[in-house]
Design an enzyme around this catalytic site. Structure first.
Site, short mmCIF file in Angstrom:
data_model
loop_
_atom_site.label_atom_id
_atom_site.label_comp_id
_atom_site.label_asym_id
_atom_site.label_seq_id
_atom_site.Cartn_x
_atom_site.Cartn_y
_atom_site.Cartn_z
N GLU A 110 -6.04 -14.40 103.34
CA GLU A 110 -6.32 -14.39 104.60
C GLU A 110 -5.18 -15.04 105.33
O GLU A 110 -4.88 -15.00 106.87
CB GLU A 110 -7.75 -14.90 105.19
CG GLU A 110 -8.80 -14.00 104.71
CD GLU A 110 -8.79 -12.74 105.80
OE1 GLU A 110 -8.74 -12.97 107.03
OE2 GLU A 110 -8.46 -11.54 105.15
N TYR A 165 -10.72 -18.86 110.55
CA TYR A 165 -11.03 -19.05 109.22
C TYR A 165 -9.49 -19.14 108.43
O TYR A 165 -9.20 -19.98 107.70
CB TYR A 165 -11.91 -17.97 108.55
CG TYR A 165 -11.74 -17.85 106.93
CD1 TYR A 165 -12.46 -18.74 106.13
CD2 TYR A 165 -10.86 -17.27 106.32
CE1 TYR A 165 -12.51 -19.07 104.89
CE2 TYR A 165 -10.78 -17.30 104.88
CZ TYR A 165 -11.59 -17.99 103.94
OH TYR A 165 -11.50 -18.14 102.73
N SER A 205 -6.23 -18.81 100.34
CA SER A 205 -6.94 -17.41 100.74
C SER A 205 -5.57 -16.48 100.99
O SER A 205 -4.84 -16.87 101.82
CB SER A 205 -7.73 -17.34 101.57
OG SER A 205 -8.23 -16.04 102.09
P1 NAP Z 1 -19.21 -18.69 99.15
O1 NAP Z 1 -19.98 -18.00 98.17
O2 NAP Z 1 -19.31 -18.50 100.44
O3 NAP Z 1 -19.62 -20.27 98.96
C1 NAP Z 1 -19.11 -21.31 99.54
C2 NAP Z 1 -19.76 -22.52 98.92
O4 NAP Z 1 -19.40 -23.51 99.86
C3 NAP Z 1 -21.49 -22.46 99.00
O5 NAP Z 1 -21.64 -23.27 97.65
C4 NAP Z 1 -21.60 -23.27 100.21
O6 NAP Z 1 -23.04 -23.88 100.00
C5 NAP Z 1 -20.73 -24.30 100.20
N1 NAP Z 1 -20.44 -25.08 101.64
C6 NAP Z 1 -20.42 -24.52 102.53
N2 NAP Z 1 -20.08 -25.35 103.71
C7 NAP Z 1 -20.30 -26.58 102.98
C8 NAP Z 1 -20.27 -28.01 103.33
N3 NAP Z 1 -20.30 -28.40 104.73
N4 NAP Z 1 -20.68 -29.06 102.29
C9 NAP Z 1 -20.74 -28.74 100.99
N5 NAP Z 1 -20.69 -27.38 100.66
C10 NAP Z 1 -20.34 -26.36 101.70
O7 NAP Z 1 -17.69 -18.44 98.93
P2 NAP Z 1 -16.84 -18.00 97.72
O8 NAP Z 1 -16.70 -16.43 97.85
O9 NAP Z 1 -17.43 -18.49 96.41
O10 NAP Z 1 -15.51 -18.62 97.81
C11 NAP Z 1 -15.04 -20.02 97.26
C12 NAP Z 1 -13.98 -20.52 97.85
O11 NAP Z 1 -12.68 -19.56 98.08
C13 NAP Z 1 -14.06 -20.49 99.54
O12 NAP Z 1 -13.29 -21.65 99.76
C14 NAP Z 1 -13.50 -19.32 100.10
O13 NAP Z 1 -13.00 -19.52 101.41
C15 NAP Z 1 -12.36 -19.26 98.97
N6 NAP Z 1 -11.77 -17.76 98.93
C16 NAP Z 1 -12.52 -16.86 98.53
C17 NAP Z 1 -12.17 -15.64 98.33
C18 NAP Z 1 -13.18 -14.42 98.05
O14 NAP Z 1 -12.80 -13.38 97.88
N7 NAP Z 1 -14.41 -14.71 97.49
C19 NAP Z 1 -10.89 -15.34 98.39
C20 NAP Z 1 -9.93 -16.33 98.64
C21 NAP Z 1 -10.50 -17.52 98.98
P3 NAP Z 1 -24.30 -23.42 100.48
O15 NAP Z 1 -24.75 -22.57 99.36
O16 NAP Z 1 -25.17 -24.58 100.76
O17 NAP Z 1 -23.95 -22.47 101.54
O1 F7E Z 2 -14.07 -8.03 105.32
C1 F7E Z 2 -14.42 -4.74 107.24
C2 F7E Z 2 -13.59 -6.02 107.86
O2 F7E Z 2 -16.02 -9.62 105.24
C3 F7E Z 2 -13.40 -7.02 104.60
C4 F7E Z 2 -13.74 -13.69 102.11
O3 F7E Z 2 -14.07 -13.79 100.88
O4 F7E Z 2 -11.95 -12.37 101.35
C5 F7E Z 2 -13.00 -12.46 102.42
O5 F7E Z 2 -12.73 -12.04 103.59
C6 F7E Z 2 -13.00 -5.97 105.65
C7 F7E Z 2 -12.42 -6.43 106.98
O6 F7E Z 2 -14.00 -9.83 103.69
C8 F7E Z 2 -17.53 -4.37 107.95
O7 F7E Z 2 -13.19 -5.87 109.15
C9 F7E Z 2 -15.67 -3.12 107.80
O8 F7E Z 2 -11.30 -5.98 107.16
O9 F7E Z 2 -15.60 -8.49 103.12
P1 F7E Z 2 -15.23 -8.84 104.32
P2 F7E Z 2 -12.50 -10.56 103.93
O10 F7E Z 2 -12.63 -10.76 105.73
O11 F7E Z 2 -11.39 -9.86 103.68
C10 F7E Z 2 -10.88 -13.45 101.93
C11 F7E Z 2 -9.61 -13.44 100.93
C12 F7E Z 2 -11.26 -14.65 102.06
O12 F7E Z 2 -10.55 -15.61 101.79
C13 F7E Z 2 -12.75 -14.83 102.61
O13 F7E Z 2 -13.47 -15.98 102.54
O14 F7E Z 2 -13.82 -5.13 105.72
N1 F7E Z 2 -15.40 -4.41 107.61
N2 F7E Z 2 -17.24 -3.24 108.16
C14 F7E Z 2 -16.56 -5.29 107.28
N3 F7E Z 2 -16.88 -6.52 106.95
C15 F7E Z 2 -17.98 -6.87 106.76
N4 F7E Z 2 -18.05 -8.34 106.48
N5 F7E Z 2 -18.83 -6.10 107.29
C16 F7E Z 2 -18.90 -4.98 107.70
O15 F7E Z 2 -19.79 -4.33 108.29
#
Ligand code: NAP
Ligand code: F7E
Length: 325
Positions: A127, A149, A125
């Site tokens: 992050e 995270y 990520s």
């Molecule tokens: P998500 O919607 O939160 O999905 C997470 C998945 O992980 C869900 O299927 C969840 O199952 C499963 N999971 C969580 N804890 C588990 C456990 N203990 N055992 C088995 N399964 C478990 O996340 P996403 O946005 O699709 O992201 C996919 C991956 O990419 C994650 O690793 C995330 O950290 C990473 N990532 C995401 C982004 C982004 O912007 N979306 C960017 C960079 C990296 P349940 O449905 O049962 O909760």
């Molecule tokens: O926050 C600001 C908050 O929770 C984005 C995950 O998929 O992308 C995701 O992480 C920004 C932050 O995503 C609210 O402070 C303001 O600066 O949508 P977010 P994230 O933290 O960037 C990365 C790449 C991952 O890997 C992660 O799994 O938005 N913000 N107000 C808020 N954020 C939330 N959630 N809610 C608010 O009300």
């Protein structure tokens, strides 16, 4: 040629569901690891449930992961499961470490012991860059994570590289910047905005409560990003890639664009800022340089910021209308 087999951890999540759809179009046999819940949470995959096979398992439970790998005999493993919500990682730091960091080692161990010839994708990520050392961020930008995270993801990233180097396995790590969609969880800021704006449009809400409006993110479309995951595993050798659009916007920009979809210009009157939603440490500014992926994988995003916001708001309006019938 024999049908390829893929195992996806996190198949019920946003990315897992798009990836499963994508692999089905490529004629894969798709297996998904799902953890036990008291009520089914297959909302995102219900339209393909009869085309995939779900295997019970949990990132905390080595035996169940090992059994899932033994049962599915995958050619490709996509490790997407994680505790993925940054805000929760401060209230549940140990659990985040167990799932998002050590969980990776558990899946890697299962692969090493049972199917070492399988190709492995690790969901890293942006992050990990956290307090960024340079702009834009690329594969060699140093990490400085700003949340439990982010720290857990750095561990996952390095243990994946360590297994590649220690055991000569085909392991890639995709450093993906934020990617969103109508299937994004409601707690993430983009979906929270699109869903609340849709509610305001339908007179079901009158304000949005948000935290830091100034944070900037490089937001892309999840459907584009899962294709990059697959492309990484189709190369001759394993490597790591940044996936991003190369453009960033602030949370306030997202709000303005979302209100624009429903024809509202004076959006500020709907915003309530709550200090409680600010994070103990913030990632202020992310912007990715995906030129390596564009050159080597031939990958590029197809959905821009304006189109993404419109897609999400329109979908939420449709969803809310259907639910209120
Ligand atoms: P998500 O919607 O939160 O999905 C997470 C998945 O992980 C869900 O299927 C969840 O199952 C499963 N999971 C969580 N804890 C588990 C456990 N203990 N055992 C088995 N399964 C478990 O996340 P996403 O946005 O699709 O992201 C996919 C991956 O990419 C994650 O690793 C995330 O950290 C990473 N990532 C995401 C982004 C982004 O912007 N979306 C960017 C960079 C990296 P349940 O449905 O049962 O909760
Ligand atoms: O926050 C600001 C908050 O929770 C984005 C995950 O998929 O992308 C995701 O992480 C920004 C932050 O995503 C609210 O402070 C303001 O600066 O949508 P977010 P994230 O933290 O960037 C990365 C790449 C991952 O890997 C992660 O799994 O938005 N913000 N107000 C808020 N954020 C939330 N959630 N809610 C608010 O009300």
């Amino acid at each position: 040629m024999a049908q390829k087999r893929a195992l996806i951890t996190g198949i019920t999540g946003q990315d897992g569901s798009y990836l499963a759809e994508f692999l089905l179009t490529k004629n894969y046999k798709v297996f998904g690891l799902t953890r036990r819940t008291s009520t089914p949470n297959y909302e995102r995959i219900k339209h393909i449930e009869d085309k995939i096979e779900l295997i019970p398992g949990d990132l905390l439970d080595q035996q169940s992961i090992t059994s899932a790998v033994a049962y599915s005999k995958p050619d490709e493993i996509y490790n997407l499961a994680a505790q993925s919500f940054v805000a929760t990682s401060w209230s549940q730091p140990v659990l985040t470490g167990e799932f998002t960091a050590l969980g990776v080692t558990r899946v890697l161990e299962a692969v090493r012991q049972i199917k070492p010839q399988a190709k492995f994708y690790q969901a890293s990520s942006s992050e990990m860059f956290g307090m960024v050392r340079e702009n834009p961020q690329n594969e060699s930008t140093p990490f400085h994570p700003r949340s439990p995270y982010g720290v857990a993801k750095v561990y996952g990233h390095w243990i994946a590289i360590n297994y590649r180097e220690s055991y000569n396995l085909f392991i890639v790590s995709g450093i993906l910047f934020n990617h969103e969609s109508p299937r994004r969880g409601l707690e993430f800021v983009t979906r929270k905005i699109s869903h609340t704006v849709a509610k305001i449009h339908l007179k079901q809400a009158d304000r949005i409560v948000l935290g830091n409006l100034d944070a900037k993110r490089d937001w892309g479309f999840a459907g584009d990003y899962v294709k990059a995951m697959w492309l990484m595993l189709q190369q001759d050798g394993p490597d790591d890639y940044v996936i991003a659009t190369g453009q960033n916007h602030s949370v306030a920009d997202f709000v303005e664009e979302a209100f624009g979809v429903i024809g509202v210009k004076n959006w500020k009157k709907y915003i309530h800022v709550s200090k409680q939603l600010f994070r103990p440490a913030e990632v202020d500014f992310l912007i990715g340089d995906s030129s390596k992926a564009r050159k080597v994988l031939g990958w590029r995003p197809t959905v821009g910021f304006t189109q993404l916001v419109r897609m999400m708001v329109e979908n939420d309006i449709k969803l809310l209308r259907a639910n209120s019938k």
